[in-house]
Motif scaffolding. Sequence first.
Motif, PDB file in Angstrom:
ATOM      1  N   UNK A   6      36.668  32.269  31.814  1.00  0.00           N
ATOM      2  CA  UNK A   6      37.886  33.058  31.698  1.00  0.00           C
ATOM      3  C   UNK A   6      38.442  33.001  30.279  1.00  0.00           C
ATOM      4  N   UNK A   7      39.342  33.935  29.994  1.00  0.00           N
ATOM      5  CA  UNK A   7      40.062  33.942  28.723  1.00  0.00           C
ATOM      6  C   UNK A   7      41.491  34.402  29.004  1.00  0.00           C
ATOM      7  N   UNK A   8      42.452  33.742  28.357  1.00  0.00           N
ATOM      8  CA  UNK A   8      43.868  34.086  28.510  1.00  0.00           C
ATOM      9  C   UNK A   8      44.338  34.788  27.244  1.00  0.00           C
ATOM     10  N   UNK A   9      44.991  35.929  27.423  1.00  0.00           N
ATOM     11  CA  UNK A   9      45.584  36.667  26.308  1.00  0.00           C
ATOM     12  C   UNK A   9      47.091  36.691  26.508  1.00  0.00           C
ATOM     13  N   UNK A 110      40.943  40.829  36.211  1.00  0.00           N
ATOM     14  CA  UNK A 110      42.045  40.494  35.320  1.00  0.00           C
ATOM     15  C   UNK A 110      43.307  40.373  36.157  1.00  0.00           C
ATOM     16  N   UNK A 111      44.108  39.384  35.853  1.00  0.00           N
ATOM     17  CA  UNK A 111      45.409  39.213  36.491  1.00  0.00           C
ATOM     18  C   UNK A 111      46.464  39.273  35.399  1.00  0.00           C
ATOM     19  N   UNK A 141      47.818  38.047  30.322  1.00  0.00           N
ATOM     20  CA  UNK A 141      46.699  38.476  31.167  1.00  0.00           C
ATOM     21  C   UNK A 141      45.605  37.409  31.109  1.00  0.00           C
ATOM     22  N   UNK A 142      44.959  37.196  32.244  1.00  0.00           N
ATOM     23  CA  UNK A 142      43.770  36.352  32.270  1.00  0.00           C
ATOM     24  C   UNK A 142      42.618  37.226  32.743  1.00  0.00           C
ATOM     25  N   UNK A 143      41.539  37.179  32.011  1.00  0.00           N
ATOM     26  CA  UNK A 143      40.319  37.913  32.344  1.00  0.00           C
ATOM     27  C   UNK A 143      39.317  36.863  32.792  1.00  0.00           C
ATOM     28  N   UNK A 144      38.692  37.091  33.942  1.00  0.00           N
ATOM     29  CA  UNK A 144      37.809  36.054  34.488  1.00  0.00           C
ATOM     30  C   UNK A 144      36.669  36.668  35.298  1.00  0.00           C
ATOM     31  N   UNK A 145      35.673  35.857  35.547  1.00  0.00           N
ATOM     32  CA  UNK A 145      34.520  36.268  36.354  1.00  0.00           C
ATOM     33  C   UNK A 145      34.892  36.057  37.825  1.00  0.00           C
ATOM     34  N   UNK A 146      35.371  37.124  38.445  1.00  0.00           N
ATOM     35  CA  UNK A 146      35.945  37.045  39.785  1.00  0.00           C
ATOM     36  C   UNK A 146      34.989  36.624  40.882  1.00  0.00           C
ATOM     37  N   UNK A 161      57.653  36.841  42.509  1.00  0.00           N
ATOM     38  CA  UNK A 161      56.808  36.995  41.318  1.00  0.00           C
ATOM     39  C   UNK A 161      55.908  38.195  41.533  1.00  0.00           C
ATOM     40  N   UNK A 162      55.772  39.023  40.494  1.00  0.00           N
ATOM     41  CA  UNK A 162      54.933  40.216  40.582  1.00  0.00           C
ATOM     42  C   UNK A 162      53.717  40.026  39.701  1.00  0.00           C
ATOM     43  N   UNK A 163      52.550  40.245  40.273  1.00  0.00           N
ATOM     44  CA  UNK A 163      51.265  40.156  39.581  1.00  0.00           C
ATOM     45  C   UNK A 163      50.477  41.431  39.875  1.00  0.00           C
ATOM     46  N   UNK A 164      49.652  41.818  38.922  1.00  0.00           N
ATOM     47  CA  UNK A 164      48.713  42.923  39.135  1.00  0.00           C
ATOM     48  C   UNK A 164      47.333  42.414  38.831  1.00  0.00           C
TER      49      UNK A 164
END
Length: 164
Positions: A6-9, A110-111, A141-146, A161-164
């Motif tokens: 994963x990577x966090x932006x 991505x979350x 945003x976190x991008x990860x291998x779901x 809390x709202x997440x997409x």
Amino acid sequence: MDKNGYVVLRNVLNNQTLSILKVQSKLLEKQKCFHINRYSTEYPFGDAQCPTSFTNYGALCYEALLLYLQPIIEEYTSKELLPTYSYMRIYYKNSILQKHTDRPSCEYSATICISIDDKPWDIYFKKCETEHCVSLNPGDIIIYKGQELEHWRDKYDGNEQIQV
């Protein structure tokens, strides 16, 4: 993508965009509540992974966000991606997101944190018996291998809390 999958932006979305998306999320919630004549606190909208949440699949505002963020996500995955779908959740007090991996259409997920109460509600990832805890603030945003990373959230102590 880092060695953990994963990577966090940070601060990918600005406050004005976040405010608009929060309003859109709350409108979707109110529309559904009105349609079935129930209150959001009755938790009528969740899914198997988190029954005490409001969920919405494929809202136009979030489909647009998916396309808007596609180049950024492609940059960090080093892949040309085919967007599949967006999924929004409004989590309420005591919500728990069950441990799971994503379906095949979510090879890369991505979350994005849209709004929080007081403090971030951590998301956990597990890879090779090692757990990682990630805190996201609004706009992060976190991008990860779901499909590869099991992920979850423990019991939520906040109100919403709202997440997409």
